[in-house]
Design an enzyme around this catalytic site. Structure first.
Site, PDB file in Angstrom:
ATOM      1  N   HIS B 527      25.598   7.297  51.582  1.00 30.93           N
ATOM      2  CA  HIS B 527      26.042   6.852  52.902  1.00 30.93           C
ATOM      3  C   HIS B 527      26.273   8.042  53.816  1.00 30.93           C
ATOM      4  O   HIS B 527      26.647   9.116  53.356  1.00 30.93           O
ATOM      5  CB  HIS B 527      27.284   5.952  52.805  1.00 30.93           C
ATOM      6  CG  HIS B 527      28.522   6.630  52.310  1.00 30.93           C
ATOM      7  ND1 HIS B 527      29.417   7.239  53.141  1.00 30.93           N
ATOM      8  CD2 HIS B 527      29.014   6.779  51.046  1.00 30.93           C
ATOM      9  CE1 HIS B 527      30.430   7.733  52.427  1.00 30.93           C
ATOM     10  NE2 HIS B 527      30.198   7.469  51.149  1.00 30.93           N
ATOM     11  N   ASP B 529      28.152   7.740  56.697  1.00 23.53           N
ATOM     12  CA  ASP B 529      29.391   7.628  57.468  1.00 23.53           C
ATOM     13  C   ASP B 529      30.529   8.358  56.754  1.00 23.53           C
ATOM     14  O   ASP B 529      30.453   8.620  55.546  1.00 23.53           O
ATOM     15  CB  ASP B 529      29.752   6.154  57.718  1.00 23.53           C
ATOM     16  CG  ASP B 529      30.032   5.389  56.425  1.00 23.53           C
ATOM     17  OD1 ASP B 529      29.306   5.635  55.429  1.00 23.53           O
ATOM     18  OD2 ASP B 529      30.951   4.565  56.392  1.00 23.53           O
ATOM     19  N   ASP B 559      31.885  13.664  50.318  1.00 21.31           N
ATOM     20  CA  ASP B 559      31.744  12.208  50.444  1.00 21.31           C
ATOM     21  C   ASP B 559      31.076  11.899  51.766  1.00 21.31           C
ATOM     22  O   ASP B 559      31.741  11.838  52.781  1.00 21.31           O
ATOM     23  CB  ASP B 559      33.139  11.575  50.337  1.00 21.31           C
ATOM     24  CG  ASP B 559      33.088  10.055  50.414  1.00 21.31           C
ATOM     25  OD1 ASP B 559      31.992   9.496  50.264  1.00 21.31           O
ATOM     26  OD2 ASP B 559      34.148   9.450  50.649  1.00 21.31           O
ATOM     27  N   GLU B 592      29.803   2.543  54.526  1.00 22.42           N
ATOM     28  CA  GLU B 592      30.409   2.484  53.208  1.00 22.42           C
ATOM     29  C   GLU B 592      31.919   2.516  53.298  1.00 22.42           C
ATOM     30  O   GLU B 592      32.621   1.822  52.576  1.00 22.42           O
ATOM     31  CB  GLU B 592      29.913   3.651  52.338  1.00 22.42           C
ATOM     32  CG  GLU B 592      30.200   3.492  50.862  1.00 22.42           C
ATOM     33  CD  GLU B 592      31.504   4.146  50.400  1.00 22.42           C
ATOM     34  OE1 GLU B 592      31.832   3.992  49.210  1.00 22.42           O
ATOM     35  OE2 GLU B 592      32.192   4.814  51.208  1.00 22.42           O
ATOM     36  N   GLU B 593      32.415   3.334  54.212  1.00 22.61           N
ATOM     37  CA  GLU B 593      33.865   3.529  54.285  1.00 22.61           C
ATOM     38  C   GLU B 593      34.592   2.293  54.821  1.00 22.61           C
ATOM     39  O   GLU B 593      35.821   2.233  54.802  1.00 22.61           O
ATOM     40  CB  GLU B 593      34.191   4.759  55.146  1.00 22.61           C
ATOM     41  CG  GLU B 593      33.565   6.068  54.651  1.00 22.61           C
ATOM     42  CD  GLU B 593      34.067   6.538  53.286  1.00 22.61           C
ATOM     43  OE1 GLU B 593      34.941   5.855  52.712  1.00 22.61           O
ATOM     44  OE2 GLU B 593      33.557   7.558  52.786  1.00 22.61           O
ATOM     45  N   HIS B 859      38.182  12.218  51.729  1.00 25.26           N
ATOM     46  CA  HIS B 859      39.046  11.386  52.582  1.00 25.26           C
ATOM     47  C   HIS B 859      40.286  12.124  53.071  1.00 25.26           C
ATOM     48  O   HIS B 859      41.020  11.611  53.891  1.00 25.26           O
ATOM     49  CB  HIS B 859      39.517  10.098  51.866  1.00 25.26           C
ATOM     50  CG  HIS B 859      38.414   9.113  51.689  1.00 25.26           C
ATOM     51  ND1 HIS B 859      38.620   7.755  51.710  1.00 25.26           N
ATOM     52  CD2 HIS B 859      37.087   9.277  51.518  1.00 25.26           C
ATOM     53  CE1 HIS B 859      37.469   7.134  51.536  1.00 25.26           C
ATOM     54  NE2 HIS B 859      36.528   8.039  51.401  1.00 25.26           N
TER      55      HIS B 859
END
Lengths: 356, 884
Positions: B527, B529, B559, B592-593, B859
């Site tokens: 992903h 995003d 990520d 995805e997030e 994150h």
């Protein structure tokens, strides 16, 4: 035996960081047990002197401020105060153990003449035999300048005269003769003394060599010699150290901080002030060290006393006997503010002496 | 003075000054000498600090020393070091495996002089003469010829010599009881097979060999200068023989020489505090004796020479106060004087193809013809620099520049954009390439530089998917279209942006076609995003890729943009070698997030395009469980995130005026939430635990393994791990109220968020229903006049893969091969929403390969990824993509 110290920095230093605080400063050296090698004159108690060039441009003109006293350096309250409250970029300091001349303020180093400042560690061999010749050589101006009775002061007068004869006016208020003129004049002064004593001593069997560690400055450049009129003996000790700053790492313990190759702080001293062996490099015997701006230059003095073989080992017996051999301080500093034990009829334990 | 600044490739930090630098371009190593007596060894492909060599013996401070100069032998087998302790040390560098970050380093010799030479400021090794020359603080120049013969010939002398080392002879020297003269010079070399190779073999065989060598008296040139000898540079022999042709030559050829040649000579130029540059010619006669002669006239720079560089026929002198003087060595004339914009001492100077790079405390200045470019790196006072050519891919050559500073920073720059290419450039490159090819035994490594640039571009898009503002929405779309272009450029056969029906970010689809018979089709899910980031809490800009100390920093590096680029280049690498066997389909989404809304629909809509038959689904969307042990992940928990709100029709009220009159939403909500868990933490939702099974013995063993080997900060037990990874949980996560939040205000509404993690035995739909029913039921029991509202924010199915299937087996082998240890099989407490969806849709097993370490901070603030993990991941995937 005497000790001297020269400081030249890009930034000014408080005099106490050189003179009074370091455990191994020349003031403290003057009663340090390790220097009692000289049995005849156990301590450098015959006065001291400090010359420093003021920060203020106007005050700096026409030479340094000179403070000299005949009291033992460790006993001088004025020195304590002065050192604590004064900063300078260029400092000459000297403690004296008289070899020639009486105990008087006029005989204390450093000597100054207008912008110039001079000091000597060592002695001129059989000075009595060449004194007249020296005095006859120099101009009246410099003869009249003499106030004391030491070989060292005469050597300074000869230096001034030499500089004059090279075409410079030593009385110039601004100084700034250039490093090469100063070096030239000092080398010529040494050459005169060497030749004259050699002549005067000819025919004598056992002549002690002259120890000519001179330091001279005009307020911008500094020239220091380490010289002996002998092919086999070591000259009086002389070391230099340079780095980024001179920092107090623990009370009384200093080290030369060397963050890069810059020579922001340069010190030349009869013996190292710090415990770090690696901080100090010996000035080779029979050579002259020059501080030009903040750069150290080294030139050999090539004459009949020069040893070309870099590994030739001169004997240090003479300078040791005469107390002109400094050592690197050991890590355990002696207590500060303690007068020589002998004065109080005590002696240090053998183990302490043994360490020497 | 307006020109592009060079690109900062990487930055490392150390706590003390970096005083000296030397690069081993062919071995892809960088060496940095520090003020605190260390040599730091960095690996270029991974930017990792792979070794720290500490000088001296333990805590003995007398043996510590600033590392003032470093030098290498041309064959890159030896490293020479000169320090403030008046010693030269020689290290043998062998068994370098840059791919595995391994390197063998052996100290073979220490060279000293019995004279008090002070600091050693400059050091050069003359390969043809096997002679080491160094310049010292006491203005003398010392050399030791035929070093390797000396090393082989002496025996037993070491013990005698050790007491003469400057720090050991200390007392003797100053008490003048010291060494009684020196031993005669060693006997001339007689061995037929001399040289480095022999030593090299001795080292590798015996493992230990250390000699102490004394500089003989005749090898000391006293007063070579009248100041500190700050620099020595070598004059390239090959260049000087080309003197006649008037062409510019890129200095890329190696100093090949014939070791058996009876006679040889080399030239050096020393520069000192006295402002003089002097040329010295070293000549070896038939007997193998090396002599030195000064070449007149000397060059007077009139100011302290701090640094020098040569590019025949010119000598470039870096002087005090920002002055650079250029001399023509063929005529010994001064050609030009340059000044840096700020008048600080030029502490280091490098020249490459007529481009001059001068270092001083204000920064780096580049001079080229009439152009002057200055850039100020964010470093302290710079002290050292080196320029070198990096060759990562056959087509790419990078001119790199390394600088060290007094704040301990070491930075690597890419000068390629700054340099002016010349016609000779291409010509010389051919020669360089040829030599490279000869030098390199193994295949060319992955081009981490190109990968970094690709990732740098991707990171710069603020593709935030959680509550995006307009700018972020646009950035996400731009990111998607950038990605599709990238896939096309890199050779994807089919690239398409797939719109998502609900209007969220599009999905990027790219298909790389393999050429193998019986090829498999592998779907790589990723992903583009990212989660939002609070700039204030980051040490670096989250949206510009920063490389420091072997790590990449930026939002999305771990990520999931970083792993995506790793997978992409794994494919590209195979494709370029025309070796890609299987089809690789990239499916890269942008939501995805926020739980992958619409992804399933897209997959169904474009099933034809994606491929009827997918064999494996790969993804890399988590990290290792610690910093040291590579992991393979085969289980994720599912999740239900829900918000429960209790509200009243009344507005916010005052507790003094209205308190006690009503049932309040806050109290209701708290009562409600308290019914979710018993006092001992058991979840009270009906049926929550009913389908749970005991952990299998195999699984238990795997978890035991993790507890045993993984270096997890807190002392974790197997039982805790079981609870964390394989048991469901319920957490109360957020609490919000309406109104000003004043302590005297009764809120009109209150909301609590809960996050339920589920395990494979549970079904999301069932638990969700049970939760809703249970909450409604409990609320009714309260019979308050308030209202209940429940929202499921997002949900994900739990996932359990089969860690014994073919793909996991192959991955296990590939990881073991690359990292030198078997991966840990782990499960995770977290969730990835789409993984089960994809498995279901494509009827293919998923495989989850963690890329970074547990400290990646995905994150969180300062997200990072170790470059070593990243490049290894590329290699591992490349291997796996073709062996599946």
């Amino acid at each position: 035996m005497c000790r001297f110290l020269i400081f030249k920095g890009k930034e000014p230093i408080r005099l106490s960081h050189l003179l009074t605080r370091p455990a191994h400063s020349i003031i403290n050296q003057s009663f340090d047990s390790r220097l009692r090698l000289d049995r005849r004159r156990p301590v450098n108690g015959d006065g001291f002197g400090v010359a420093y060039y003021p920060q203020d441009k106007e005050l700096k003109q026409d030479g340094p401020c000179v403070f000299r006293a005949i009291t033992p350096a460790w006993n001088n309250q004025n020195l304590e105060t002065l050192a604590e409250k004064t900063e300078s970029e260029l400092v000459f300091a000297h403690v004296r153990a008289s070899t020639y001349g009486i105990l008087s303020e006029t005989n204390c180093h450093p000597f100054s003449y207008h912008s110039l400042c001079f000091m000597h560690n060592g002695g001129i061999s059989n000075f009595g035999k060449i004194k007249r010749r020296l005095l006859n050589t120099i101009d009246d101006e410099y003869l009249n300048f003499l106030k004391g009775s030491t070989d060292s002061e005469c050597a300074f007068a000869l230096f001034l005269d030499t500089l004059r004869k090279m075409g410079y006016d030593p009385a110039r208020k601004e100084g700034d003769f250039g490093h090469s003129a100063l070096r030239q004049a000092l080398l010529q002064t040494i050459a005169h003394l060497r030749d004259w004593t050699k002549e005067a001593n000819s025919g004598l069997e056992h002549v002690e060599p002259s120890l000519l560690n001179f330091a001279v400055t005009d307020g911008s450049s500094v020239v220091v010699s380490r010289y002996i009129t002998s092919r086999v003996d070591e000259a009086a000790s002389l070391h230099f150290s340079c780095g980024s700053s001179f920092v107090e790492s623990a009370p009384g313990e200093y080290r030369m901080e060397r963050l890069d190759r810059n020579q922001d702080v340069i010190m030349v001293a009869s013996e190292p002030l710090t415990f770090e062996r690696g901080d100090w490099t010996a000035v080779p015997t029979n050579s002259v060290l020059t501080i030009k701006n903040q750069t150290i230059l080294l030139h050999p003095i090539i004459d009949e006393y020069y040893q070309a073989d870099p590994l030739y080992l001169r004997s240090s017996a003479l300078v040791e006997r005469k107390g002109f051999m400094g050592s690197v301080p050991l890590a355990n500093a002696v207590e500060k503010d303690v007068p020589p034990l002998e004065r109080e009829g005590r002696s240090r334990p053998m183990s302490a002496v043994h360490q020497m | 003075m307006s020109s592009p600044a060079p690109g900062l490739i990487h930055r490392w930090d150390h706590s003390f000054s970096i005083l000296s630098i030397v690069t081993f371009p062919r071995k892809r190593l960088l060496f940095a000498g520090t003020q605190d007596s260390k040599i730091l060894v960095f690996n270029l492909p991974t930017y990792n600090l792979i070794r720290t060599i500490t000088l001296g013996e333990g805590q003995e401070t007398h043996t510590r020393s600033s590392v003032l100069c470093l030098e290498r032998s041309s064959d890159e087998k030896y490293l020479f070091l000169g320090g403030a302790d008046s010693l030269v040390r020689i290290w043998s560098i062998y068994d370098v495996d840059t791919l595995n970050s391994s390197i063998q380093v052996e100290e073979v010799a220490t060279v000293y002089s019995v004279t008090d030479i002070g600091d050693i400021f400059s050091l050069r090794y003359l390969d043809t003469l096997e002679t080491l020359v160094f310049g010292c603080q006491n203005a003398s120049l010392l050399y030791l010829d035929n070093i390797f013969d000396r090393l082989l010939n002496i025996s037993g002398a070491t013990e005698k010599n050790i007491d003469r080392l400057p720090h050991r002879r200390y007392d003797k020297f100053f008490d003048s009881l010291g060494p009684s003269g020196h031993t005669g010079s060693p006997t001339p070399p007689t061995l037929e097979e001399t040289s480095s190779n022999t030593i090299y073999r001795c080292c590798s065989r015996e493992g230990q060999m250390h000699r102490i060598l004394e500089i003989p008296s005749e090898n000391i040139i006293n007063y070579a200068h009248n100041g500190f000898i700050y620099s020595i540079c070598k004059l390239c022999l090959k260049c000087s023989t080309l003197l006649g042709d008037g062409k510019k030559h890129e200095h890329v050829h190696y100093h090949d020489f014939n070791k058996s040649a009876k006679k040889a000579s080399e030239c050096i130029i020393s520069g000192g505090g006295d402002g003089i540059s002097k040329m010295w010619s070293f000549t070896k006669d038939e007997k193998g004796n090396v002599g030195v002669k000064m070449v007149t006239p000397e060059l007077d720079n009139e100011n302290t020479v701090l640094s020098q560089a040569t590019e025949f026929p010119f000598l470039y002198c870096g002087l005090a106060d920002g002055v650079i003087k250029i001399w023509d060595l063929s005529t010994k004339q001064m050609v030009s004087t340059l000044h840096t914009p700020d008048k600080y001492d030029v502490i280091s100077i490098s020249v490459y193809m007529d481009h001059i790079f001068a270092i001083n405390e204000s920064g780096t200045t580049m001079f080229y013809e009439n152009e002057v470019v200055q850039w100020t790196p964010n470093q302290g006072k710079m002290l050292s620099s080196d320029i070198f050519v990096r060759q990562d891919a056959p087509s790419e050559k990078q001119i790199s520049f390394l600088t060290g500073a007094n704040d301990g920073s070491l930075t690597l720059w890419d000068l390629s954009d700054l340099m002016h290419p010349s016609p000779e450039w291409a010509e010389s490159r051919t020669e360089f390439l040829k030599q490279q090819a000869e030098a390199a035994n193994d295949q060319l490594p992955f081009n981490s530089e190109e990968m970094l640039n690709t990732l740098r571009d991707l990171i710069s898009f603020q593709s935030v998917s959680q509550n995006p503002d307009t700018a972020q929405q646009l950035a996400s779309r731009r990111c998607a279209s950038h990605l599709s272009k990238l896939f096309s450029t890199l050779g994807a056969r089919e690239v398409k942006l797939l719109p998502v029906r609900n209007g969220t970010n599009p999905v990027v689809l790219a298909i790389f076609q393999g050429n193998g018979a019986n090829k498999k089709r592998i779907l790589w899910y990723g992903h583009y995003d990212v989660v939002p980031s609070n700039q204030n809490r980051w040490h670096t800009d989250p949206f510009s890729l920063t490389c420091e100390n072997g790590f990449m920093k930026g939002r999305g590096v771990s990520d999931n943009k970083g792993p995506l680029v790793a997978a992409l280049y794994a494919v590209v690498h195979l494709l370029q070698g025309n070796q890609l066997a299987n089809d690789i389909v990239f499916l890269v989404e942008g939501s995805e997030e926020i739980g992958s809304p619409g992804l399933a629909q897209v997959c169904m809509d474009y099933r034809e395009l994606i491929g009827k038959k997918i064999d494996w689904i790969f993804l890399s969307n988590s990290t290792w469980v610690d910093r040291e042990n590579p992991c393979l992940n085969y289980g994720l928990r599912g999740v239900i995130n829900a918000q429960i709100t209790v509200w009243s029709k009344e507005p916010d009220r005052h507790s003094g005026v209205d308190g006690g009159l009503h049932k309040e939403p806050t109290a209701d909500l708290i009562k409600l939430i308290s019914k979710l868990q018993s006092d001992d933490g058991k979840v009270l939702i009906p049926g929550f635990y009913e389908p749970l099974k005991e952990l299998s013995a195999v699984d238990y063993k795997r978890l035991e393994n993790v507890v045993e080997f993984a270096d997890i900060d807190k002392k974790i037990t197997v039982e805790e791990l079981i609870r964390n990874w394989t048991k469901p949980s319920l957490s109360v996560t957020t609490m919000n109220i309406s109104g000003p939040g004043n302590i005297t205000v009764i809120p009109q509404s209150a909301t609590i968020g809960i996050s339920i993690r589920l395990v494979p035995e549970q079904e999301v739909a069932k638990i969700k229903q049970s939760l809703t029913d249970y909450i409604s039921h409990c609320f009714q029991e309260l019979s308050s006049g308030n209202h209940l509202e429940m929202t499921i924010v997002n949900e994900a199915e739990p996932w359990l893969g089969d860690p014994t299937n073919h793909a996991y087996e192959i991955l296990k082998d590939a990881l073991t091969l690359k990292w030198g240890k078997a991966p840990l099989f782990v499960r995770e407490g977290g969730s990835i929403p789409c993984i089960r969806t994809l498995e279901g849709l494509f009827d293919a097993p998923a495989v989850q390969i963690p890329c970074g370490q547990s400290t990646d901070h995905a994150h969180l603030d300062n997200e990072n990824l170790r470059i070593e993990n990243w490049t290894y991941m590329t290699e591992i995937l490349s291997n796996v993509f073709n062996t599946l």
